[in-house]
Write a protein that holds these residues in place. Structure first.
Motif, PDB file in Angstrom:
ATOM      1  N   GLU A  16       0.989  -1.069   0.105  1.00  0.00           N
ATOM      2  CA  GLU A  16      -0.159  -0.134  -0.187  1.00  0.00           C
ATOM      3  C   GLU A  16       0.902   1.417  -0.205  1.00  0.00           C
ATOM      4  N   ARG A  17       2.035   1.317   0.796  1.00  0.00           N
ATOM      5  CA  ARG A  17       2.919   2.348   0.588  1.00  0.00           C
ATOM      6  C   ARG A  17       3.508   2.566  -0.551  1.00  0.00           C
ATOM      7  N   GLU A  18       3.638   1.357  -1.405  1.00  0.00           N
ATOM      8  CA  GLU A  18       4.232   1.525  -2.821  1.00  0.00           C
ATOM      9  C   GLU A  18       3.327   2.263  -3.813  1.00  0.00           C
ATOM     10  N   VAL A  19       2.012   1.600  -3.549  1.00  0.00           N
ATOM     11  CA  VAL A  19       0.783   2.398  -4.397  1.00  0.00           C
ATOM     12  C   VAL A  19       0.873   3.676  -3.850  1.00  0.00           C
ATOM     13  N   PHE A  20       0.783   3.889  -2.780  1.00  0.00           N
ATOM     14  CA  PHE A  20       0.627   5.588  -2.176  1.00  0.00           C
ATOM     15  C   PHE A  20       1.771   6.619  -3.016  1.00  0.00           C
ATOM     16  N   PHE A  21       2.690   6.123  -2.922  1.00  0.00           N
ATOM     17  CA  PHE A  21       3.664   7.168  -3.755  1.00  0.00           C
ATOM     18  C   PHE A  21       3.717   7.111  -5.147  1.00  0.00           C
ATOM     19  N   LEU A  22       2.859   5.929  -5.810  1.00  0.00           N
ATOM     20  CA  LEU A  22       2.810   5.969  -7.348  1.00  0.00           C
ATOM     21  C   LEU A  22       1.474   6.976  -7.415  1.00  0.00           C
ATOM     22  N   VAL A  23       0.678   6.939  -6.660  1.00  0.00           N
ATOM     23  CA  VAL A  23      -0.861   7.563  -6.949  1.00  0.00           C
ATOM     24  C   VAL A  23      -0.416   9.093  -6.597  1.00  0.00           C
ATOM     25  N   VAL A  24       0.499   9.360  -5.619  1.00  0.00           N
ATOM     26  CA  VAL A  24       0.836  10.759  -5.342  1.00  0.00           C
ATOM     27  C   VAL A  24       1.673  11.432  -6.633  1.00  0.00           C
ATOM     28  N   ALA A  25       2.391  10.429  -7.270  1.00  0.00           N
ATOM     29  CA  ALA A  25       3.149  10.831  -8.682  1.00  0.00           C
ATOM     30  C   ALA A  25       2.371  11.095  -9.790  1.00  0.00           C
ATOM     31  N   GLY A  26       1.129  10.699  -9.512  1.00  0.00           N
ATOM     32  CA  GLY A  26       0.142  10.797 -10.806  1.00  0.00           C
ATOM     33  C   GLY A  26      -0.035   9.747 -11.783  1.00  0.00           C
ATOM     34  N   ARG A  27       0.369   8.418 -11.272  1.00  0.00           N
ATOM     35  CA  ARG A  27       0.142   7.231 -11.886  1.00  0.00           C
ATOM     36  C   ARG A  27      -1.084   6.618 -11.967  1.00  0.00           C
ATOM     37  N   SER A  28      -1.504   6.277 -13.103  1.00  0.00           N
ATOM     38  CA  SER A  28      -2.840   5.828 -13.216  1.00  0.00           C
ATOM     39  C   SER A  28      -2.744   4.435 -12.452  1.00  0.00           C
ATOM     40  N   ASN A  29      -4.013   3.538 -12.323  1.00  0.00           N
ATOM     41  CA  ASN A  29      -3.905   2.244 -12.170  1.00  0.00           C
ATOM     42  C   ASN A  29      -3.186   1.374 -13.047  1.00  0.00           C
ATOM     43  N   LYS A  30      -3.529   1.412 -14.449  1.00  0.00           N
ATOM     44  CA  LYS A  30      -2.742   0.652 -15.248  1.00  0.00           C
ATOM     45  C   LYS A  30      -1.300   0.653 -15.243  1.00  0.00           C
ATOM     46  N   GLU A  31      -0.819   2.012 -14.848  1.00  0.00           N
ATOM     47  CA  GLU A  31       0.785   2.187 -14.784  1.00  0.00           C
ATOM     48  C   GLU A  31       1.225   1.489 -13.508  1.00  0.00           C
ATOM     49  N   ILE A  32       0.415   1.683 -12.481  1.00  0.00           N
ATOM     50  CA  ILE A  32       0.970   1.079 -11.248  1.00  0.00           C
ATOM     51  C   ILE A  32       1.074  -0.432 -11.137  1.00  0.00           C
ATOM     52  N   ALA A  33      -0.108  -1.011 -12.249  1.00  0.00           N
ATOM     53  CA  ALA A  33      -0.154  -2.416 -12.171  1.00  0.00           C
ATOM     54  C   ALA A  33       1.101  -2.846 -12.904  1.00  0.00           C
ATOM     55  N   GLN A  34       1.509  -2.028 -13.913  1.00  0.00           N
ATOM     56  CA  GLN A  34       2.802  -2.379 -14.844  1.00  0.00           C
ATOM     57  C   GLN A  34       3.899  -2.488 -13.909  1.00  0.00           C
ATOM     58  N   LEU A  35       4.170  -1.342 -13.261  1.00  0.00           N
ATOM     59  CA  LEU A  35       5.314  -1.016 -12.334  1.00  0.00           C
ATOM     60  C   LEU A  35       5.424  -2.075 -11.152  1.00  0.00           C
ATOM     61  N   LEU A  36       4.447  -2.355 -10.630  1.00  0.00           N
ATOM     62  CA  LEU A  36       4.483  -3.287  -9.426  1.00  0.00           C
ATOM     63  C   LEU A  36       4.034  -4.751  -9.769  1.00  0.00           C
ATOM     64  N   THR A  37       3.911  -5.300 -10.949  1.00  0.00           N
ATOM     65  CA  THR A  37       3.638  -6.324 -11.567  1.00  0.00           C
ATOM     66  C   THR A  37       2.418  -6.964 -10.916  1.00  0.00           C
ATOM     67  N   MET A  38       1.332  -6.222 -11.078  1.00  0.00           N
ATOM     68  CA  MET A  38      -0.137  -6.714 -10.655  1.00  0.00           C
ATOM     69  C   MET A  38      -0.867  -6.352 -11.682  1.00  0.00           C
ATOM     70  N   SER A  39      -2.357  -6.947 -11.497  1.00  0.00           N
ATOM     71  CA  SER A  39      -3.417  -6.725 -12.202  1.00  0.00           C
ATOM     72  C   SER A  39      -4.001  -5.206 -11.965  1.00  0.00           C
ATOM     73  N   ALA A  40      -4.606  -4.367 -12.961  1.00  0.00           N
ATOM     74  CA  ALA A  40      -5.052  -3.189 -12.658  1.00  0.00           C
ATOM     75  C   ALA A  40      -6.137  -3.432 -11.680  1.00  0.00           C
ATOM     76  N   LYS A  41      -6.801  -4.205 -11.596  1.00  0.00           N
ATOM     77  CA  LYS A  41      -7.923  -4.393 -10.561  1.00  0.00           C
ATOM     78  C   LYS A  41      -7.327  -4.319  -9.236  1.00  0.00           C
ATOM     79  N   THR A  42      -6.185  -5.139  -8.817  1.00  0.00           N
ATOM     80  CA  THR A  42      -5.366  -5.318  -7.747  1.00  0.00           C
ATOM     81  C   THR A  42      -4.893  -3.869  -7.216  1.00  0.00           C
TER      82      THR A  42
END
Length: 205
Positions: free
Chosen positions: A147-173
């Motif tokens: 969740e901390r990883e996602v926090f900083f990516l969201v704050v950096a303006g990343r979309s769910n799709k971009e976060i999923a690619q960077l963290l190797t997970m599905s967009a839904k996750t």
């Protein structure tokens, strides 16, 4: 020789640091990286004695890169480089697992002292001051590592799709993690989350 991996997206800064350290005759620069993804890959490819990394980096910011590095190599000695001098920001880096923090405008001697300290099993952080009588509780203490990883990516303006690619997970996750951290931090929108990050000194410059 001290095996070191260096990451900074500013080429001139990175090259200056590498040249300065190499000139001491004590360092073997294993890799120079210009973004967080390249840094994580370099750390996974070869084991370094010290990792010297900028916090504000493209593709994957330093907070997320630090989380991933320590997940795969938990005993890594990471020293953060930053211009931020806010106590909350320094505390956040410390809490995330870095063992040192050096300001980018510090003299070379300070950086060498930091490296020496962490190699001797100590930490190296600048003195921070908090309002008298306050007890510091890290603002992200309630979040899981992911969740901390996602926090900083969201704050950096990343979309769910971009976060999923960077963290190797599905967009839904990624969306689920976003929802959970929103709930834990008592915010309803990304704008509110950015305000939260700014309030606690967690925004990057």
């Amino acid at each position: 020789m001290i095996r070191l991996i260096l990451a900074d997206d500013h080429v001139m800064v990175r090259q200056a640091i590498a040249t300065t350290l190499a000139a001491t005759g004590k360092f073997d620069i294993l890799a120079e990286c210009d973004d967080g993804v390249a840094l994580v890959n370099a750390v996974l490819r070869q084991e370094a004695d010290v990792i010297l990394m900028d916090i504000s980096m493209p593709k994957m910011n330093g907070f997320v890169a630090l989380e991933k590095i320590l997940h795969h190599r938990p005993h890594s000695k990471v020293i953060a480089l930053s211009m931020h001098n806010e106590p909350e920001y320094i505390d956040a880096i410390h809490h995330a697992g870095a063992v040192g923090y050096v300001f980018k405008d510090a003299p070379t001697e300070t950086l060498l002292k930091a490296v020496d300290a962490v190699l001797r099993g100590k930490t190296f952080f600048p003195a921070t001051e908090h309002p008298e009588g306050t007890e510091l509780t890290h603002p992200l203490a309630s979040l899981t590592r992911r969740e901390r990883e996602v926090f900083f990516l969201v704050v950096a303006g990343r979309s769910n799709k971009e976060i999923a690619q960077l963290l190797t997970m599905s967009a839904k996750t990624a969306e689920n993690h976003r929802g959970k951290l929103f709930k834990k931090l008592h915010v309803k929108t990304t704008v509110e989350l950015i305000h939260f990050a700014a309030k606690h000194g967690l925004l990057e410059s």
